[in-house]
Design an enzyme around this catalytic site. Structure first.
Site, mmCIF file in Angstrom:
data_model
loop_
_atom_site.group_PDB
_atom_site.id
_atom_site.type_symbol
_atom_site.label_atom_id
_atom_site.label_comp_id
_atom_site.label_asym_id
_atom_site.label_seq_id
_atom_site.Cartn_x
_atom_site.Cartn_y
_atom_site.Cartn_z
ATOM 1 N N HIS A 42 4.466 5.744 6.914
ATOM 2 C CA HIS A 42 3.570 6.003 8.049
ATOM 3 C C HIS A 42 3.418 7.492 8.337
ATOM 4 O O HIS A 42 2.317 8.021 8.420
ATOM 5 C CB HIS A 42 4.062 5.270 9.310
ATOM 6 N N GLU A 81 6.555 9.123 14.040
ATOM 7 C CA GLU A 81 6.849 8.435 12.773
ATOM 8 C C GLU A 81 7.761 9.293 11.892
ATOM 9 O O GLU A 81 8.629 8.772 11.194
ATOM 10 C CB GLU A 81 5.559 8.123 12.015
ATOM 11 N N GLU A 103 8.513 1.976 6.738
ATOM 12 C CA GLU A 103 8.153 2.915 7.808
ATOM 13 C C GLU A 103 7.903 4.325 7.274
ATOM 14 O O GLU A 103 7.066 5.055 7.791
ATOM 15 C CB GLU A 103 9.268 2.974 8.856
ATOM 16 N N TRP A 133 0.844 -1.202 0.000
ATOM 17 C CA TRP A 133 0.000 0.000 0.000
ATOM 18 C C TRP A 133 0.880 1.254 0.000
ATOM 19 O O TRP A 133 2.016 1.216 0.478
ATOM 20 C CB TRP A 133 -0.975 0.011 1.183
ATOM 21 N N HIS A 185 6.668 -5.912 11.493
ATOM 22 C CA HIS A 185 8.030 -5.538 11.888
ATOM 23 C C HIS A 185 8.379 -6.114 13.262
ATOM 24 O O HIS A 185 9.505 -6.546 13.499
ATOM 25 C CB HIS A 185 8.179 -4.014 11.911
ATOM 26 N N GLU A 190 8.040 -1.776 18.279
ATOM 27 C CA GLU A 190 7.099 -2.103 17.189
ATOM 28 C C GLU A 190 5.788 -2.593 17.789
ATOM 29 O O GLU A 190 4.709 -2.281 17.280
ATOM 30 C CB GLU A 190 7.690 -3.170 16.256
ATOM 31 N N ASP A 233 1.488 -3.025 9.640
ATOM 32 C CA ASP A 233 2.932 -2.958 9.332
ATOM 33 C C ASP A 233 3.751 -3.150 10.609
ATOM 34 O O ASP A 233 4.736 -3.895 10.634
ATOM 35 C CB ASP A 233 3.311 -1.571 8.785
ATOM 36 N N GLU A 234 3.344 -2.445 11.657
ATOM 37 C CA GLU A 234 4.131 -2.493 12.910
ATOM 38 C C GLU A 234 4.170 -3.921 13.450
ATOM 39 O O GLU A 234 5.193 -4.368 13.976
ATOM 40 C CB GLU A 234 3.551 -1.554 13.973
ATOM 41 N N THR A 270 3.921 0.503 19.096
ATOM 42 C CA THR A 270 3.273 1.298 18.041
ATOM 43 C C THR A 270 2.097 0.524 17.447
ATOM 44 O O THR A 270 1.098 1.122 17.055
ATOM 45 C CB THR A 270 4.256 1.715 16.924
#
Ligand SMILES: [Fe+2]
Ligand SMILES: [Fe+2]
Length: 314
Positions: free
Chosen positions: A104, A66, A101, A23, A190, A154, A186-187, A157
């Site tokens: 974000h 971020e 990252e 995305w 990660h 991570e 995503d976090e 977040t």
């Protein structure tokens, strides 16, 4: 670092997404090249009306956190065992992680700009200050400590973006909810990567890894934006108001901190790791007892009620 780094290329596919199909911020924002752009912006601005003061403040703080990505990338690049001149291995991981990252802050920033709820200049001043001030997370250049930190961070977040997603939905802002939701996922990916690195280190160097984990928890995991400030406000003070607002909203609380520690203890099988020397066994005992101790302290801490006027909010 050589041992884990050698496996990185094989692991990358599990923890990072291909750029072409990943995305991008544009997928979640009004398209300024289209004729209906202004209409969509109008709808966006109407949708954010119900977001509370604390919510907007927390979202701004999250965005600035971020946006300070240059600090995090340069910090990780400086770890012992990372060779920037070799584009494979650790360098590849850190750069690809940074590339993910980077979306974000970009996405949140554009959303806030369009929302009309934020004094963008004040927010941008805070971002510049935060990058200029850097951070001090207590890891030094040690990768073991850094990977404890990133595993924890991570997850933290993930929790906070997940909560802002839920609250946005409740406030009638599904678009923002989606935005916070994709960032949260995503976090989590990660977090899984950093936890996997630590797990592998535990396999080959359990005592040193245990001591690093203990050391980080004794120091307490500070948030990456702990130096956050605004014009005319002393370093760190804005951060404590931001974290009070997050605590009041239930976006990130002391209980979350303890739950994350519990997660890490379970994921890394801390209770059953063998081959530890005496110091590492004592470190393990400390770590295993820590959640209960922190819970007793947390019961006594009150959620701060003081509302603070952030310069960021229009
Ligand atoms: Fe992020
Ligand atoms: Fe992250």
């Amino acid at each position: 670092m050589r041992f884990v780094g050698g496996k990185i290329d094989a692991l990358l596919g599990d923890y990072l997404k291909p750029i072409e199909t990943n995305w991008q911020p544009a997928d979640f924002l009004p398209d300024s090249a289209q004729d209906n752009f202004l209409e969509e912006v109008k709808l966006l601005r109407e949708s954010v009306r119900e977001l509370t003061y604390d919510y907007v403040a927390v979202l701004v703080g999250d965005t600035i956190t971020e946006e300070a990505l240059p600090t995090y990338e340069s910090w990780l690049m400086d770890m012992e065992g990372v060779d920037q001149s070799n584009p494979q291995n650790w360098t590849r991981w850190i750069r690809s992680w940074t590339a993910e990252e980077n979306r974000h802050g970009d996405l949140l920033n554009k959303f806030l700009y369009l929302s009309g709820r934020v004094n963008m200049r004040a927010m941008e001043v805070s971002t510049q200050y935060l990058i200029a001030d850097g951070f001090d997370i207590g890891t030094g250049r040690d990768p073991y400590r850094n990977f404890v930190y990133t595993s924890f961070q991570e997850l933290a977040t993930n929790v906070s973006h997940r909560r802002t997603a839920t609250l946005a939905k409740q406030a009638g802002c599904p678009q923002l909810s989606k935005i916070c939701g994709v960032i949260a996922s995503d976090e989590m990916r990660h977090a899984k990567a950093y936890k996997a690195f630590v797990k592998q280190i535990f396999e080959v160097d359990p005592s040193e890894m245990m001591l690093a984990f203990e050391d980080m928890m004794r120091k307490k995991i500070v948030m990456p934006a702990h130096f956050l400030r605004e014009t005319g406000v002393k370093i760190g003070q804005t951060f404590s108001h931001f974290s009070d607002a997050a605590q009041r909203l239930g976006v990130y609380t002391t209980t979350d901190y303890i739950d994350i520690l519990d997660d890490l203890l379970a994921d890394w099988n801390i209770a059953s790791i063998s081959d530890l020397d005496d110091a590492a066994q004592r470190a393990r005992d400390y770590l295993m007892a820590l959640p209960a101790r922190l819970r007793r302290i947390a019961e006594r801490t009150k959620v701060p009620t003081l509302e603070y006027p952030f310069s960021w909010i229009a």
